[in-house]
Write an enzyme that holds these catalytic residues in place. Structure first.
Site, PDB file in Angstrom:
ATOM      1  CE  LYS A 144     -11.507 -22.169   4.421  1.00 29.14           C
ATOM      2  NZ  LYS A 144     -10.308 -22.780   3.814  1.00 29.14           N
ATOM      3  NE  ARG A 149     -10.084 -25.242  -6.569  1.00 27.15           N
ATOM      4  CZ  ARG A 149      -8.958 -25.872  -6.211  1.00 27.15           C
ATOM      5  NH1 ARG A 149      -8.584 -26.965  -6.861  1.00 27.15           N
ATOM      6  NH2 ARG A 149      -8.229 -25.416  -5.215  1.00 27.15           N
TER       7      ARG A 149
HETATM    8  N1  BES Z   1     -10.403 -19.398   0.540  1.00 29.21           N
HETATM    9  C1  BES Z   1      -9.588 -20.567   0.572  1.00 29.21           C
HETATM   10  C2  BES Z   1      -8.110 -20.267   0.317  1.00 29.21           C
HETATM   11  C3  BES Z   1      -7.422 -19.420   1.345  1.00 29.21           C
HETATM   12  C4  BES Z   1      -6.751 -20.007   2.394  1.00 29.21           C
HETATM   13  C5  BES Z   1      -7.396 -18.044   1.231  1.00 29.21           C
HETATM   14  C6  BES Z   1      -6.092 -19.234   3.322  1.00 29.21           C
HETATM   15  C7  BES Z   1      -6.751 -17.259   2.155  1.00 29.21           C
HETATM   16  C8  BES Z   1      -6.087 -17.844   3.203  1.00 29.21           C
HETATM   17  C9  BES Z   1     -10.036 -21.557  -0.481  1.00 29.21           C
HETATM   18  O1  BES Z   1     -11.396 -21.565  -0.765  1.00 29.21           O
HETATM   19  C10 BES Z   1      -9.693 -22.922   0.038  1.00 29.21           C
HETATM   20  O2  BES Z   1     -10.234 -23.287   1.033  1.00 29.21           O
HETATM   21  N2  BES Z   1      -8.795 -23.612  -0.655  1.00 29.21           N
HETATM   22  C11 BES Z   1      -8.361 -24.899  -0.255  1.00 29.21           C
HETATM   23  C12 BES Z   1      -8.274 -25.764  -1.491  1.00 29.21           C
HETATM   24  C13 BES Z   1      -8.065 -27.221  -1.202  1.00 29.21           C
HETATM   25  C14 BES Z   1      -9.296 -27.792  -0.534  1.00 29.21           C
HETATM   26  C15 BES Z   1      -7.799 -27.933  -2.500  1.00 29.21           C
HETATM   27  C16 BES Z   1      -6.998 -24.769   0.405  1.00 29.21           C
HETATM   28  O3  BES Z   1      -6.209 -23.916  -0.023  1.00 29.21           O
HETATM   29  O4  BES Z   1      -6.756 -25.474   1.373  1.00 29.21           O
HETATM   30 ZN    ZN Z   2     -12.498 -22.829   0.564  1.00 27.32          ZN
END
Ligand code: BES
Ligand code: ZN
Ligand code: ZN
Length: 499
Positions: free
Chosen positions: A279, A353
């Site tokens: 990230k 997921r």
């Molecule tokens: N934990 C994150 C989602 C999230 C983002 C929760 C912001 C709370 C605040 C999750 O694991 C994630 O990173 N999801 C990605 C999915 C994508 C790579 C398909 C996302 O939402 O960007």
């Molecule tokens: Zn994630």
């Protein structure tokens, strides 16, 4: 926080502050409050006449009694139009008022559920809302502020008084409210903990403490046991971290049957760096809260046990970090989940997921009446619904209606999202049975379609709390940081299932 109930008269109770409720457009105070006005030499009705006190929602007028009452102060709290009062508005107004009183170094507060409740809210529901509002609104997290650990200003306790005829309803409402709000605050504590403290092992310890306090059965599966169950997706995520993963399983038996009525499953990523699909560093620290779903399901099953609800519930929390260590998953890797399905991992940041896939397979195998999963799953859900509403995805309209109804009662909004099969097609993989990401659009839905493929025919609802699990701003009974969503809704939902 000590919440006591009583049937004493407001004019006789010794306390730092009395809160009186007042409604917009009303010329008189509610019920028993006129005795307070008389003791105050009709100062309150005078201010109502002169237009200083209007009863507008959240208007607060503070009068010092200067010895005219055993109470030091009288606060006239506006609750808006009487017909429009809801439990949610009462919770919010109580929370803000109690915080302001704490700022003024008030230590004890008394309020009343009136003759027959407050506006249309009956005595038990009013006592519950007052209790929840104060406990949630006065929440603080300052474990790591060594200079503020012992705050100079804190509320010692609240007394809820009212009509003697309503004493037992008042007591019941306050007791229920204490359990539900303390459960939310327990979840908030876990979520607010930093990632170096709230590791998977520490989450399992918190689960153990909860299980002995709330009389739940507990089992914590280690890496080897997950391996023999074939949980390749959960283990895949864990392999990038030095912290050993845990699969926490709590059980509550509230009725005499071996059938599990509801299996709760909560995402327990104790820190989500994104893994190799790292990230961006801005706000990455928020990802210490990526176990909010896990904390919520644990808090809810604990509260259900304290409330003796007539239902059998299991709670499963797959807990691990998502880190980019040397052994980490790589984009393109293919994992095999517990049900034998192969998953092509094209983005290691879509890890929630993956761990849920195995936990959902496990949950489906115990054949529960329904599965409810809760996860901070997608930024896309936050984009779609904003800060004030969680996404609900389900293969069952009845379950989803029950969950939304529960959410309206608790003030934790839930909005049902579509589950059309076109979205499922976006997860077709060229190299495995399914891939873990779709395209740019509808990301919350493709994530839900991914989860759906691991629950089989089980009735299931998925709650995406990525937008609601924490807040940047204080609002009503929410304070900055973790919100505790959707603990109180899960409790309400399980109570309504049990009926
Ligand atoms: N934990 C994150 C989602 C999230 C983002 C929760 C912001 C709370 C605040 C999750 O694991 C994630 O990173 N999801 C990605 C999915 C994508 C790579 C398909 C996302 O939402 O960007
Ligand atoms: Zn994630
Ligand atoms: Zn995540």
């Amino acid at each position: 926080m000590i919440i006591k109930t009583s049937s004493e008269n407001l004019t006789e109770i010794k306390t730092d502050a009395i809160i009186l409720y007042h409604f917009q457009g009303h010329k008189k105070l509610e019920d028993n409050a006129s005795a307070v006005d008389n003791a105050m030499e009709r100062a309150i009705s005078g201010l109502m006449k002169s237009g200083e006190i209007t009863g507008k929602y959240n208007e607060r007028t503070v009068l010092h009694s200067l010895g005219r009452l055993p109470a030091g102060r009288v606060i006239i709290l506006g609750l808006g139009k009487k017909k429009e009062l809801t439990a949610e508005k009462l919770r919010g107004a109580m929370a803000e008022t109690c915080r302001r009183l704490r700022d003024r170094a008030v230590k004890t507060i008394v309020c009343s559920t009136g003759k027959r409740g407050i506006a249309g809210i009956d005595t038990a529901a009013a006592a519950q809302a007052i209790t929840e509002g104060t406990i949630l609104g006065l929440y603080t997290f300052r474990r790591y502020q060594t200079d503020k650990k012992e705050p100079s200003k804190f509320i010692d306790g609240i007394v809820i008084t009212g009509n003697p005829a309503g004493a037992s309803d008042r007591e019941k409402g306050a007791a229920t409210g204490s359990i539900t709000a303390e459960a939310s605050n327990w979840a908030r504590d876990l979520v607010n903990e930093p990632g170096n403290h709230m590791t998977p092992a520490r989450m399992a310890e918190a689960a153990k403490e909860l299980s002995s306090r709330c009389h739940l059965d507990i089992q914590v599966l280690e890496r080897e046991e997950m391996a023999s169950l074939g949980m390749g997706a959960l283990l895949g995520v864990a392999q990038g971290s030095l912290q050993p993963p845990k699969l926490i399983i709590l059980n509550y038996k509230g009725r005499d049957s071996d059938k599990i009525d509801v299996a709760l499953v909560g995402k327990g990523i104790t820190f989500d760096s994104g893994g190799i699909s790292l990230k961006p560093s801005e706000k990455m620290s928020d990802m210490k809260g990526d176990m909010a779903g896990g904390a919520a399901v644990m808090a809810a099953i604990g509260a259900i046990s304290q409330l003796n609800v007539n239902i059998n519930v299991a709670a499963l929390v797959p807990a691990t970090e998502n880190m980019p260590g040397g052994g980490a998953l790589k984009p393109g890797d293919i994992l095999t989940a517990m049900n034998g399905k192969t998953i092509e991992v094209l983005n290691t940041d879509a890890e929630g997921r993956l761990i849920l896939a195995d936990a959902l397979c496990y949950a489906a195998r115990i054949k529960p009446g329904a599965i409810v999963d809760v996860a901070t799953l997608t930024g896309a859900c936050h984009v779609a619904l904003g800060d004030f509403c969680s996404g609900a995805f389900s293969n069952d309209g009845r379950l989803s209606a029950m969950m939304s109804d529960a959410g309206e009662e608790t003030g934790e909004h839930m909005w049902r999202m579509p589950m059309f099969n076109e979205y499922r097609d976006l997860l077709k993989s060229e190299n495995a049975d399914i891939k873990n990401i779709g395209n740019r659009w509808g990301g919350a839905i493709t994530a839900a379609k991914f989860l759906e493929s691991f629950v089989g025919e089980t009735h299931w609802i998925h709650l995406d709390i990525a937008g609601t699990s924490d807040t940047e701003k204080e609002r009503g009974y929410l304070v900055k940081g973790a919100t505790g969503v959707p603990v109180r809704t899960l409790i309400k939902f399980l109570q309504s299932i049990s009926r």
